[in-house]
Design a protein around this motif. Structure first.
Motif, PDB file in Angstrom:
ATOM      1  N   ILE A   1      -9.284  -2.494  -2.037  1.00 56.23           N
ATOM      2  CA  ILE A   1      -7.912  -2.960  -1.912  1.00 56.23           C
ATOM      3  C   ILE A   1      -7.913  -4.611  -1.960  1.00 56.23           C
ATOM      4  O   ILE A   1      -6.886  -5.242  -2.529  1.00 56.23           O
ATOM      5  CB  ILE A   1      -6.796  -2.485  -0.953  1.00 56.23           C
TER       6      ILE A   1
ATOM      7  N   GLN B   1       0.808  -1.110  -0.228  1.00 51.36           N
ATOM      8  CA  GLN B   1       0.098   0.122  -0.116  1.00 51.36           C
ATOM      9  C   GLN B   1       0.787   1.302   0.057  1.00 51.36           C
ATOM     10  O   GLN B   1       1.756   1.304   0.591  1.00 51.36           O
ATOM     11  CB  GLN B   1      -0.789   0.078   1.285  1.00 51.36           C
TER      12      GLN B   1
ATOM     13  N   VAL C   1      -5.076  -1.521  -7.452  1.00 54.63           N
ATOM     14  CA  VAL C   1      -6.217  -0.834  -7.482  1.00 54.63           C
ATOM     15  C   VAL C   1      -5.624   0.423  -6.979  1.00 54.63           C
ATOM     16  O   VAL C   1      -4.684   0.841  -6.172  1.00 54.63           O
ATOM     17  CB  VAL C   1      -6.772  -1.411  -5.853  1.00 54.63           C
TER      18      VAL C   1
ATOM     19  N   ALA D   1      -1.753  -1.288  -3.859  1.00 53.87           N
ATOM     20  CA  ALA D   1      -3.053  -0.278  -3.936  1.00 53.87           C
ATOM     21  C   ALA D   1      -2.226   1.084  -3.422  1.00 53.87           C
ATOM     22  O   ALA D   1      -1.515   1.445  -2.639  1.00 53.87           O
ATOM     23  CB  ALA D   1      -3.683  -0.819  -2.437  1.00 53.87           C
TER      24      ALA D   1
END
Ligand code: AMP
Length: 407
Positions: A333, A222, A317, A345
């Motif tokens: 995500i 992330q 994503v 993500a």
């Protein structure tokens, strides 16, 4: 286990199929037969586990057995109490979807908006009422809501109700319900105060619980870019052109936003299509198929439209706009990094979305690392318009979610 094994009526099976669900989630597999057998339920489950369908589907089935089409005004036979307007709307949408082929009427009421349209709907009579506690009490006190025909009562997100200080309102509502009823109680956590509240509502309940998949976000790489709202479009184009992004699912908060992003990307020569609620089922399916077959590289979606869709090997994503409901971030995500595969993500966060980011970080129990883009740094750090409201305080730091899988 399939939905067919759950002895559901054909109109519900058809609706569930249309939603793209193939297998009941664990909470659904446990709760649906119990509710159909008229048991009270004490459910330990959080948003993302499929708990809405776990109560909505059997309630629809039981209610649809006896609809009095000729009654001038339908008595309200089911009440769902939920803490926030967003949840109320989502639950209403779930009833609309799963009950699509039945003739049941539902309505959603919540505060912060004019009550007239809510009162009008209530006047016509609704079988299922989804409500937040404050507005419900208001309308009850004005005589617009009668609860004496309630057969099914659902208390959703009980711990959050407590957190947000709604417990007295909830108790006042419960005091007005008929004693003879079936009650379903859901909470993500079960501290003593919640257990006590459950004891006052439920009679000999069956307990159902699902353990959250707390590692959901562990396999996903992330990151967040802090960026001015006006530069998000350029940043997206740069990210899509620069990084080795095979395919990306891009999330916006609104349908209008999804269309705009799609147009901007197409103008920049990036093949993109949007799916959202204003598009027909056919158009959505076509866009999804084009994305799956790699004819388009980017699919732009709103949270609602992205429900139930599953795309294999999705590498990225991108949260073009952060969701105002933190759980939605986890859902979003969770579309990547499936089955141990690597997924990324990327979030774009402008000054006004920092409150949303904080809520998300609190929910997932970690800081999302920042990536800096030299061309589009966050310059405007002041919130000019009305700041987005952050959701209420949450209990528990790492609430994972059940991950959907549709072949
Ligand atoms: P909930 O926990 O009720 O908020 O549901 C979380 C999400 O899971 C929603 O987007 C539902 O549409 C989706 N969902 C619920 N049940 C199923 C199922 N059996 N299969 C696939 N998706 C589901």
């Amino acid at each position: 286990m399939t939905f067919e094994n759950l002895n559901l009526i054909e109109p519900i099976l058809r609706a569930v199929k249309k939603e793209g669900y193939t297998t009941p989630t664990p909470i659904q597999a446990q709760a649906i037969p119990l509710v159909l057998n008229r048991k009270d339920i004490l459910g330990c489950a959080q948003t993302g586990t499929g708990k809405t369908a776990a109560f909505a589907i059997p309630i629809i089935q039981l209610l649809s057995r006896e609809i009095n089409h000729h009654a001038d005004k339908r008595p309200t036979r089911s009440l769902i109490l939920t803490p926030t307007r967003e949840l109320a709307i989502q639950i209403g949408e779930s009833f609309a979807a799963y009950g699509h082929h039945t003739n049941l009427r539902y309505h959603v009421i919540f505060g912060g908006v004019n009550q007239n349209s809510q009162v009008n709907a209530l006047r016509k009579g609704v079988d299922i009422l989804v409500a937040t506690p404050g507005r419900l009490l208001d309308l009850m006190n004005q005589g617009h809501v009668k609860l004496d025909s309630i057969q099914f009562f659902v208390l959703d997100e009980a711990d959050r109700m407590l957190d947000m200080g709604f417990v007295n309102d909830v108790k006042k509502v419960i005091a007005r319900l008929p004693r003879k009823r079936q009650s379903l109680f859901f909470s993500a956590t079960m501290p003593p105060a919640i257990v006590q509240l459950a004891d006052t509502i439920l009679v000999n309940p069956s307990k159902v619980s699902v353990t959250p998949v707390s590692s959901t976000v562990d396999t996903i790489n992330q990151s967040v870019y802090f960026v001015d709202k006006k530069n998000k479009k350029n940043l997206l184009i740069e990210v899509l052109k620069g990084e080795t992004i095979d395919r990306a699912l891009v999330f916006t908060r609104t349908k209008h936003g999804a269309d705009k992003v799609t147009r901007d990307l197409s103008r920049a020569g990036i093949m993109a299509e949007a799916i959202h609620g204003n598009k027909s089922q056919n158009a959505r399916q076509k866009a999804l198929n084009n994305f799956k077959s790699r004819q388009t590289r980017v699919l732009v979606a709103t949270d609602i439209a992205a429900r139930g869709i599953d795309i294999d090997d999705l590498s990225h994503v991108i949260n073009f706009e952060l969701p105002n409901i933190p759980e939605s971030y986890v859902h979003r995500i969770g579309r990547t990094g499936r089955a141990g595969a690597n997924g990324s993500a990327i979030a774009f966060c402008d000054a006004e979305e920092k409150a949303f980011l904080n809520d998300i970080q609190r929910l997932i129990g970690r800081q999302i690392p920042e990536t800096i883009n030299e061309s589009y740094p966050l310059l405007n750090n002041t919130i000019t318009a009305e700041a987005p409201k952050s959701q209420g305080k949450r209990i528990g730091s790492n609430r994972g979610h059940w991950r959907k899988r549709i072949a």
